[in-house]
Enzyme design. Structure first.
Site: not given
Length: 568
Positions: A182, A468
């Site tokens: 990603r 996160d």
């Protein structure tokens, strides 16, 4: 915010020890390291520069369109289906067939591109490991370049990690997960590499180096249909998918490989994107392997999209679950859309982590994970995400029990019942209460995450969850929303209004708790006070910053004396 409007701060400057061989118009302002020179070759830098030059105006236009959409939402509009693309939504078309190599994605694990993490994730028993340059990574120069080195070694099968503290050497098993990568979102710059006098686009740096150094190995050792594979984050409109499709085609042509060799899954993690799912798949139809419910960023995006709508205040973060009507509708429509187009509909993240010192609490957490995954697989999802290897067996068991020997549910669960979902279903106001504990948790998590991020850690275990950037963003924007509109908190039969004064008191009290929990020495050496100031500033800002990490990024950029761009 695009590259042309990025705030500038004085960057730290360090002495250069070596230098990279750079092509014309390219400056590498990050520190020299012989290992990084394996990535920052002249030809690889030229490849990234070519992508930047070809697509930078398209990217600028896409970011301008984001700002225009934001202006309209702030003036009272709501996102919705585009009448101009009705022909795509109603059209009888499908994406390219899913490659057999990734037909089974029932459990995927995600994490940053750290060396030990890569090995453990590939060995975890998951079907896919998504190596993350985005929400789980603090994008320091060291983290980004070391991550590229690590992934190159992983693709070549040579990656090892010598953990001297544990007297153990980590290496890959014979059977490993499929690797997806990603890159960062379109909006993020890479300020350690300048191309023609401006910072490179972060995602083109991440994609460009990984593709350039690894596509040949994929072809040689795995064959056609085995990658490279990607996850694409933070899209708001199909025009952004169209840019990615053009990037893929450009890369394939440059490498001399077949069109459609690169495959990608798009994270539907912004509220505007849920109304663009067919269009996104259509633009990527030769390169798509599905969509994913990026549900934490999706919650963040709900607040950001409706930041000027005081009637859309969210309840406590822990109450915004997939049981909320707007969240369930989003998941159901994603499944129908993907299966109608012949690709995977991936479920969301299980953010729980094992609780090693409390078996009872650990069992309770695992039961929550099982229930969430059972909901997903029964709804028709083809796979799910986990943040920790300890969750893989539970997730795998749930999906396997429901799907049996089938690799996915693309052909068996069409979800035609979701065809009638409306804009109102996807935008329904979430229900629940706002509490003082919710305000405190947001503050505690936001400050601790920022402190870790500023010191180079982008994935942080806090209170039995893996936090996160996406979950930290929820904490930030929810506090901002409550402060902006003076939300009333429920509790003990009383109602307390959220004010700057109350927030200031909560911050000081939670800072004391953080210091007690982490210990005075760690607190003193950490960047907790810097994180506190940044978090307060963001929560009290008159207008909501688009991303927490855009401002924070400027505090981790370290410039070294640059190579002068080559004039050859």
């Amino acid at each position: 915010m695009d590259l042309g409007t990025q705030k500038t701060y004085p960057a730290l400057v360090s002495k250069r020890i070596g230098s990279y061989d750079v092509p014309e118009g390219v400056e590498v302002r990050g520190g020299y390291d012989p290992e990084f020179a394996r990535i920052l070759t002249r030809d690889a830098l030229q490849f990234v520069a070519d992508l930047q030059r070809e697509f930078r105006n398209h990217i600028r236009y896409a970011m301008e369109c984001r700002r225009e959409a934001k202006r309209q939402y702030n003036e009272g509009a709501s996102p919705g289906f585009d009448p101009a693309t009705l022909y795509i939504r109603e059209g009888d078309w499908t994406c390219a067939p899913v490659p057999p190599a990734v037909a089974d994605r029932r459990v995927e694990i995600t994490g940053p591109v750290e060396r030990k993490m890569i090995i453990n994730a590939l060995n975890s028993g998951a079907k896919v490991f998504m190596a993350d340059f985005e929400d789980a990574l603090s994008p320091s120069w060291e983290n980004l370049m070391r991550g590229q080195v690590n992934l190159k070694d992983a693709v070549e099968g040579t990656i090892t990690f010598d953990d001297k503290a544990r007297n153990r050497v980590y290496k890959l098993n014979d059977q490993v997960a499929k690797l997806f990568v990603r890159p960062r979102g379109w909006h993020l710059p890479e300020s350690h590499i300048f191309i023609d006098g401006e910072p490179a686009t972060g995602c083109l740096v991440d994609f460009g180096f990984y593709f350039y150094h690894n596509y040949a190995t994929f072809r040689k050792t795995r064959g056609a249909g085995f990658g490279p594979f990607f996850y694409l984050p933070k899209m708001e409109h199909s025009r952004e998918a169209k840019i990615w499709n053009s990037v893929f085609e450009r890369a394939e042509k440059r490498a001399g490989i077949e069109k459609g060799s690169i495959r990608a899954t798009v994270l539907v993690e912004t509220l505007p994107a849920v109304f663009q799912m067919d269009e996104i798949l259509y633009e990527l139809r030769d390169h798509s392997v599905g969509l994913n419910c990026g549900r934490w960023d999706y919650i963040f995006s709900y607040v950001k999209t409706f930041q000027a709508h005081p009637d859309r205040l969210l309840p406590d973060r822990v109450q915004v679950s997939m049981a909320q009507h707007f969240m369930k509708s989003y998941s159901d429509l994603l499944i129908r859309t993907c299966h109608r187009r012949g690709v995977h509909a991936m479920g969301g993240m299980a953010a729980q982590i094992p609780i090693r010192d409390d078996p009872e609490a650990n069992n309770a957490a695992l039961e929550l994970v099982r229930k969430d995954k059972l909901r997903e697989v029964k709804a028709g999802h083809d796979g799910t995400w986990a943040a920790h290897p300890g969750l893989i067996p539970a997730c795998n068991e749930v999906f396997t029990n429901q799907m049996g020997g089938a690799p996915n549910q693309i052909d068996t669960t069409k979800r035609e019942d979701a065809a009638g979902l409306t804009e109102e279903d996807l935008l329904q106001r979430p229900r629940g209460v706002r509490t003082m504990e919710g305000l405190r948790l947001n503050t505690r998590v936001g400050i601790q995450y920022l402190a870790a991020w500023l010191t180079g850690t982008g994935s942080v275990p806090l209170y039995s969850l893996m936090e996160d950037a996406a979950t930290a963003e929820i904490s930030r924007v929810q506090n901002w929303q409550w402060l902006k509109y003076g939300a009333e908190l429920d509790g003990d039969g009383t109602r307390v209004k959220v004010t700057p004064c109350l927030f200031g008191r909560v911050v000081e009290e939670e800072m004391g708790r953080i210091e007690r929990e982490v210990g005075k020495e760690k607190f003193r050496k950490g960047r907790y006070n810097e994180a506190r100031k940044m978090f307060i500033r963001q929560c009290l800002a008159p207008s909501l910053d688009d991303f927490l990490t855009l401002d924070a990024y400027n505090h981790i950029v370290v410039h070294h004396p640059t190579n002068a761009p080559s004039k050859l």
